[in-house]
Design a protein around this motif. Structure first.
Motif, PDB file in Angstrom:
ATOM      1  N   ASP A   1      -5.195   4.359  -7.806  1.00  0.00           N
ATOM      2  CA  ASP A   1      -4.692   3.025  -8.106  1.00  0.00           C
ATOM      3  C   ASP A   1      -5.036   2.078  -6.966  1.00  0.00           C
ATOM      4  OD1 ASP A   1      -3.434   1.092  -9.605  1.00  0.00           O
ATOM      5  OD2 ASP A   1      -1.474   2.052  -9.585  1.00  0.00           O
ATOM      6  N   LEU A   2      -4.880   0.788  -7.226  1.00  0.00           N
ATOM      7  CA  LEU A   2      -5.075  -0.245  -6.217  1.00  0.00           C
ATOM      8  C   LEU A   2      -3.827  -1.101  -6.161  1.00  0.00           C
ATOM      9  CD1 LEU A   2      -8.638  -1.483  -7.246  1.00  0.00           C
ATOM     10  CD2 LEU A   2      -8.087   0.070  -5.376  1.00  0.00           C
ATOM     11  N   GLU A   3      -3.493  -1.617  -4.981  1.00  0.00           N
ATOM     12  CA  GLU A   3      -2.408  -2.578  -4.862  1.00  0.00           C
ATOM     13  C   GLU A   3      -3.041  -3.938  -4.593  1.00  0.00           C
ATOM     14  OE1 GLU A   3       0.529  -1.317  -2.046  1.00  0.00           O
ATOM     15  OE2 GLU A   3       1.049   0.433  -3.244  1.00  0.00           O
ATOM     16  N   ILE A   4      -2.598  -4.942  -5.353  1.00  0.00           N
ATOM     17  CA  ILE A   4      -3.184  -6.273  -5.285  1.00  0.00           C
ATOM     18  C   ILE A   4      -2.109  -7.291  -4.947  1.00  0.00           C
ATOM     19  CG2 ILE A   4      -4.374  -8.066  -6.624  1.00  0.00           C
ATOM     20  CD1 ILE A   4      -5.561  -5.749  -8.311  1.00  0.00           C
ATOM     21  N   ASP A   5      -2.422  -8.201  -4.026  1.00  0.00           N
ATOM     22  CA  ASP A   5      -1.527  -9.311  -3.695  1.00  0.00           C
ATOM     23  C   ASP A   5      -1.649 -10.331  -4.825  1.00  0.00           C
ATOM     24  OD1 ASP A   5      -0.486 -11.770  -2.766  1.00  0.00           O
ATOM     25  OD2 ASP A   5      -0.877 -11.225  -0.690  1.00  0.00           O
TER      26      ASP A   5
ATOM     27  N   ILE B   1      -7.241  -7.284  -3.012  1.00  0.00           N
ATOM     28  CA  ILE B   1      -6.772  -5.902  -2.908  1.00  0.00           C
ATOM     29  C   ILE B   1      -6.203  -5.696  -1.505  1.00  0.00           C
ATOM     30  CG2 ILE B   1      -7.452  -3.473  -2.954  1.00  0.00           C
ATOM     31  CD1 ILE B   1      -9.753  -4.352  -4.840  1.00  0.00           C
ATOM     32  N   THR B   2      -4.992  -5.146  -1.432  1.00  0.00           N
ATOM     33  CA  THR B   2      -4.361  -4.906  -0.130  1.00  0.00           C
ATOM     34  C   THR B   2      -4.405  -3.438   0.276  1.00  0.00           C
ATOM     35  OG1 THR B   2      -2.181  -4.679  -1.150  1.00  0.00           O
ATOM     36  CG2 THR B   2      -2.797  -6.869  -0.351  1.00  0.00           C
ATOM     37  N   ASP B   3      -4.308  -2.526  -0.691  1.00  0.00           N
ATOM     38  CA  ASP B   3      -4.259  -1.091  -0.402  1.00  0.00           C
ATOM     39  C   ASP B   3      -4.944  -0.305  -1.506  1.00  0.00           C
ATOM     40  OD1 ASP B   3      -2.318  -1.258   1.896  1.00  0.00           O
ATOM     41  OD2 ASP B   3      -1.017  -2.013   0.314  1.00  0.00           O
ATOM     42  N   ILE B   4      -5.397   0.898  -1.138  1.00  0.00           N
ATOM     43  CA  ILE B   4      -5.835   1.859  -2.153  1.00  0.00           C
ATOM     44  C   ILE B   4      -4.814   2.985  -2.167  1.00  0.00           C
ATOM     45  CG2 ILE B   4      -8.287   1.314  -2.097  1.00  0.00           C
ATOM     46  CD1 ILE B   4      -8.754   3.703  -0.305  1.00  0.00           C
ATOM     47  N   VAL B   5      -4.504   3.468  -3.357  1.00  0.00           N
ATOM     48  CA  VAL B   5      -3.565   4.576  -3.518  1.00  0.00           C
ATOM     49  C   VAL B   5      -4.396   5.809  -3.834  1.00  0.00           C
ATOM     50  CG1 VAL B   5      -1.565   5.457  -4.769  1.00  0.00           C
ATOM     51  CG2 VAL B   5      -1.816   2.982  -4.384  1.00  0.00           C
ATOM     52  N   ILE B   6      -4.214   6.839  -3.008  1.00  0.00           N
ATOM     53  CA  ILE B   6      -4.999   8.062  -3.123  1.00  0.00           C
ATOM     54  C   ILE B   6      -4.100   9.184  -3.598  1.00  0.00           C
ATOM     55  CG2 ILE B   6      -6.427   9.709  -1.869  1.00  0.00           C
ATOM     56  CD1 ILE B   6      -6.931   7.369   0.131  1.00  0.00           C
ATOM     57  N   GLY B   7      -4.548   9.900  -4.606  1.00  0.00           N
ATOM     58  CA  GLY B   7      -3.810  11.055  -5.112  1.00  0.00           C
ATOM     59  C   GLY B   7      -4.457  12.330  -4.646  1.00  0.00           C
TER      60      GLY B   7
ATOM     61  N   GLN C   1       1.861  21.336 -10.262  1.00  0.00           N
ATOM     62  CA  GLN C   1       2.363  20.856  -8.985  1.00  0.00           C
ATOM     63  C   GLN C   1       2.316  19.326  -8.944  1.00  0.00           C
ATOM     64  OE1 GLN C   1       0.209  22.312  -5.661  1.00  0.00           O
ATOM     65  NE2 GLN C   1       1.794  21.763  -4.205  1.00  0.00           N
ATOM     66  N   LYS C   2       3.329  18.739  -8.354  1.00  0.00           N
ATOM     67  CA  LYS C   2       3.407  17.287  -8.249  1.00  0.00           C
ATOM     68  C   LYS C   2       2.287  16.766  -7.353  1.00  0.00           C
ATOM     69  CE  LYS C   2       6.426  13.515  -6.985  1.00  0.00           C
ATOM     70  NZ  LYS C   2       7.710  13.105  -6.466  1.00  0.00           N
ATOM     71  N   GLN C   3       1.659  15.694  -7.792  1.00  0.00           N
ATOM     72  CA  GLN C   3       0.610  15.049  -7.015  1.00  0.00           C
ATOM     73  C   GLN C   3       1.240  14.168  -5.939  1.00  0.00           C
ATOM     74  OE1 GLN C   3      -3.114  13.674  -8.845  1.00  0.00           O
ATOM     75  NE2 GLN C   3      -2.363  11.634  -8.413  1.00  0.00           N
ATOM     76  N   THR C   4       0.728  14.275  -4.721  1.00  0.00           N
ATOM     77  CA  THR C   4       1.218  13.417  -3.650  1.00  0.00           C
ATOM     78  C   THR C   4       0.331  12.180  -3.563  1.00  0.00           C
ATOM     79  OG1 THR C   4      -0.115  14.573  -2.009  1.00  0.00           O
ATOM     80  CG2 THR C   4       2.147  15.337  -2.312  1.00  0.00           C
ATOM     81  N   GLU C   5       0.893  11.092  -3.050  1.00  0.00           N
ATOM     82  CA  GLU C   5       0.141   9.853  -2.910  1.00  0.00           C
ATOM     83  C   GLU C   5       0.053   9.458  -1.448  1.00  0.00           C
ATOM     84  OE1 GLU C   5       2.038   6.889  -5.296  1.00  0.00           O
ATOM     85  OE2 GLU C   5       1.335   7.776  -7.154  1.00  0.00           O
ATOM     86  N   VAL C   6      -1.093   8.944  -1.074  1.00  0.00           N
ATOM     87  CA  VAL C   6      -1.324   8.409   0.257  1.00  0.00           C
ATOM     88  C   VAL C   6      -1.786   6.969   0.073  1.00  0.00           C
ATOM     89  CG1 VAL C   6      -2.733   8.596   2.353  1.00  0.00           C
ATOM     90  CG2 VAL C   6      -2.029  10.668   1.139  1.00  0.00           C
ATOM     91  N   ILE C   7      -1.216   6.054   0.860  1.00  0.00           N
ATOM     92  CA  ILE C   7      -1.606   4.656   0.764  1.00  0.00           C
ATOM     93  C   ILE C   7      -2.416   4.296   2.001  1.00  0.00           C
ATOM     94  CG2 ILE C   7      -0.770   2.287   0.643  1.00  0.00           C
ATOM     95  CD1 ILE C   7       1.162   3.222  -1.331  1.00  0.00           C
ATOM     96  N   ILE C   8      -3.625   3.789   1.774  1.00  0.00           N
ATOM     97  CA  ILE C   8      -4.514   3.380   2.852  1.00  0.00           C
ATOM     98  C   ILE C   8      -4.746   1.873   2.714  1.00  0.00           C
ATOM     99  CG2 ILE C   8      -6.834   3.614   3.840  1.00  0.00           C
ATOM    100  CD1 ILE C   8      -5.382   6.203   4.173  1.00  0.00           C
ATOM    101  N   PRO C   9      -4.498   1.099   3.770  1.00  0.00           N
ATOM    102  CA  PRO C   9      -4.786  -0.336   3.701  1.00  0.00           C
ATOM    103  C   PRO C   9      -6.275  -0.587   3.454  1.00  0.00           C
ATOM    104  CG  PRO C   9      -3.423   0.166   5.613  1.00  0.00           C
ATOM    105  CD  PRO C   9      -3.884   1.478   5.046  1.00  0.00           C
ATOM    106  N   TRP C  10      -6.566  -1.595   2.661  1.00  0.00           N
ATOM    107  CA  TRP C  10      -7.952  -1.944   2.321  1.00  0.00           C
ATOM    108  C   TRP C  10      -8.769  -2.198   3.591  1.00  0.00           C
ATOM    109  CZ3 TRP C  10     -10.684  -1.443  -1.967  1.00  0.00           C
ATOM    110  CH2 TRP C  10     -11.892  -2.120  -2.085  1.00  0.00           C
ATOM    111  N   LYS C  11      -8.129  -2.786   4.615  1.00  0.00           N
ATOM    112  CA  LYS C  11      -8.831  -3.093   5.869  1.00  0.00           C
ATOM    113  C   LYS C  11      -9.289  -1.832   6.598  1.00  0.00           C
ATOM    114  CE  LYS C  11      -4.684  -3.208   8.605  1.00  0.00           C
ATOM    115  NZ  LYS C  11      -3.937  -3.763   9.664  1.00  0.00           N
TER     116      LYS C  11
END
Length: 78
Positions: free
Chosen positions: A26-30, A36-42, A52-62
Protein backbone atom coordinates in the motif's frame (compact mmCIF):
# COMPACT_ATOMS: atom_id res chain seq x y z
CA UNK A 1 5.43 7.22 -14.26
CA UNK A 2 5.19 4.08 -12.13
CA UNK A 3 1.94 2.37 -11.14
CA UNK A 4 1.14 0.77 -7.78
CA UNK A 5 0.82 -2.63 -9.46
CA UNK A 6 4.37 -2.24 -10.83
CA UNK A 7 5.69 -1.28 -7.38
CA UNK A 8 4.00 -4.35 -5.86
CA UNK A 9 6.04 -6.70 -8.07
CA UNK A 10 9.39 -5.38 -6.82
CA UNK A 11 11.25 -6.72 -3.78
CA UNK A 12 12.14 -4.10 -1.14
CA UNK A 13 15.79 -4.36 -0.04
CA UNK A 14 17.51 -2.49 2.79
CA UNK A 15 20.63 -0.52 1.82
CA UNK A 16 21.74 -0.72 5.46
CA UNK A 17 21.73 -4.50 5.85
CA UNK A 18 21.11 -5.93 2.38
CA UNK A 19 18.14 -7.82 3.82
CA UNK A 20 14.92 -8.33 1.90
CA UNK A 21 12.15 -6.49 3.71
CA UNK A 22 9.12 -7.56 1.66
CA UNK A 23 6.83 -6.15 -1.04
CA UNK A 24 4.81 -2.95 -1.35
CA UNK A 25 1.22 -3.59 -0.27
CA UNK A 26 0.00 0.00 0.00
CA UNK A 27 0.92 3.68 -0.22
CA UNK A 28 0.13 6.51 2.17
CA UNK A 29 -0.78 9.79 0.47
CA UNK A 30 -1.05 13.30 1.93
CA UNK A 31 -4.55 14.32 0.87
CA UNK A 32 -3.72 18.03 1.02
CA UNK A 33 -0.69 17.89 -1.28
CA UNK A 34 -1.49 14.70 -3.21
CA UNK A 35 2.07 13.44 -2.63
CA UNK A 36 3.07 9.97 -1.48
CA UNK A 37 4.43 10.13 2.07
CA UNK A 38 5.13 6.46 2.90
CA UNK A 39 5.21 2.99 1.42
CA UNK A 40 3.64 0.15 3.38
CA UNK A 41 5.57 -3.10 3.10
CA UNK A 42 4.09 -6.49 3.91
CA UNK A 43 6.16 -9.44 5.00
CA UNK A 44 5.44 -12.86 6.43
CA UNK A 45 8.10 -13.94 8.89
CA UNK A 46 7.75 -17.55 7.76
CA UNK A 47 6.67 -18.79 4.34
CA UNK A 48 5.71 -22.21 5.74
CA UNK A 49 2.73 -20.82 7.67
CA UNK A 50 0.01 -19.88 5.20
CA UNK A 51 -2.30 -18.58 7.91
CA UNK A 52 0.31 -16.55 9.73
CA UNK A 53 -0.50 -12.87 10.16
CA UNK A 54 1.34 -10.56 7.79
CA UNK A 55 3.41 -7.86 9.45
CA UNK A 56 3.65 -4.34 8.05
CA UNK A 57 6.64 -2.04 7.87
CA UNK A 58 6.25 1.64 7.01
CA UNK A 59 9.10 3.32 5.14
CA UNK A 60 8.99 7.08 4.45
CA UNK A 61 9.01 7.90 0.73
CA UNK A 62 12.09 10.10 1.30
CA UNK A 63 14.02 6.94 2.34
CA UNK A 64 13.75 5.37 -1.10
CA UNK A 65 17.23 5.36 -2.64
CA UNK A 66 16.47 4.00 -6.11
CA UNK A 67 14.09 1.92 -8.18
CA UNK A 68 15.78 -1.00 -9.89
CA UNK A 69 14.38 -3.44 -12.44
CA UNK A 70 13.45 -6.03 -9.78
CA UNK A 71 14.06 -4.22 -6.49
CA UNK A 72 13.51 -0.98 -4.64
CA UNK A 73 16.46 0.02 -2.44
CA UNK A 74 15.59 1.86 0.78
CA UNK A 75 17.36 3.31 3.78
CA UNK A 76 15.65 2.01 6.89
CA UNK A 77 17.29 4.68 9.03
CA UNK A 78 16.12 8.28 8.57
Amino acid sequence: MVTLSTLQTKQIVSMDTGARIGHVIDLEIDVETGLITDIVIGNRSSVSHIFQKQTEVIIPWKNIVTFGHDVILVNEKS
